[in-house]
Design an enzyme around this catalytic site. Structure first.
Site: not given
Length: 233
Positions: A57, A99, A151, A221
């Site tokens: 990620d 992040e 998101e 995803e």
């Protein structure tokens, strides 16, 4: 004739995205209630899988920054309410800097050497998909719908790990809080409102493209979760 149990007002309140989420409910649940997410929630997660997710990620987010920047440019050029839209998206760009710093900190704590992480195929495919959405030919409506979808999956997934009755390990509480907190939920709602506003005014063709793109986001995803979950076996 209204659906059983629904008033006319309730039916009329359904937005385009809400309609899609009902239509594609199983696909959406596959992305937000994946076995990897459930393993975090019930405390059975294999930490080797979490480390895979962490490294992959991190690589994804670096590509995601460029995608969000492209959405910002599309908003500036195409939005009927460009000032409000750009402010919302810009706040997302700013948050991505924090992040990336968080990923570096977490990786250090878990002993993951980010410089040694090689992107796996599902990650490369997802980044290539994002790169395609950055093309000037892709409409703002389509891009903002994809941005919301990306998101929203994390927000919904990690918020589920924080709900009452969850057994999320203490080591992963911070990760879940990062995306599952109410503030991020409100940000996702802001993106959803922008996307719905655009979709309500969009042509049938543009709306069709946005729906197909959202489904692609959900499929990517699921593949991303699979990569983390399967790699821990």
């Amino acid at each position: 004739m209204e659906p059983k149990g629904k008033t006319r007002e309730e039916v009329e309140k359904l937005t385009v995205i809400d309609t899609w989420l009902r239509k594609h409910r199983l696909i959406y649940l596959g992305a937000t209630r994946h076995s990897f997410v459930i393993s975090i929630r019930d405390g059975t997660v294999d930490f080797s899988g979490f480390k895979i997710w962490l490294g992959q990620d991190y690589k994804f987010v670096r590509a995601f920054v460029a995608f969000v920047a492209s959405v910002l440019i599309k908003a500036w050029k195409e939005s009927d309410e460009s000032e409000g839209d750009t402010e919302v998206i810009l706040s997302g760009v700013a948050a991505l800097n924090d992040e990336i710093a968080w990923f570096k900190k977490e990786a250090s704590g878990f002993g993951v050497q980010l410089s040694d992480v090689v992107q796996e195929q599902p990650n490369r495919d997802y980044c290539r998909f994002l790169e395609g959405l950055m093309s000037p030919e892709v409409e703002y409506t389509v891009a903002i719908t994809a941005y919301w979808g990306i998101e929203a999956v994390y927000q919904d997934s990690f918020a589920h790990c924080l709900e009452h009755g969850s057994n999320t390990p203490s080591e992963l509480q911070e990760a879940c809080q990062r995306w599952g907190n109410d503030g991020f939920g409100q940000y996702c709602n802001s993106l959803k409102n922008i996307a719905n506003r655009r979709l309500e005014k969009a042509s049938d063709e543009e709306r069709r493209k946005a729906e197909v793109t959202l489904l692609s986001v959900l499929e990517h995803e699921v593949d991303f979760w699979n990569m983390s979950h399967d790699g821990s076996d």
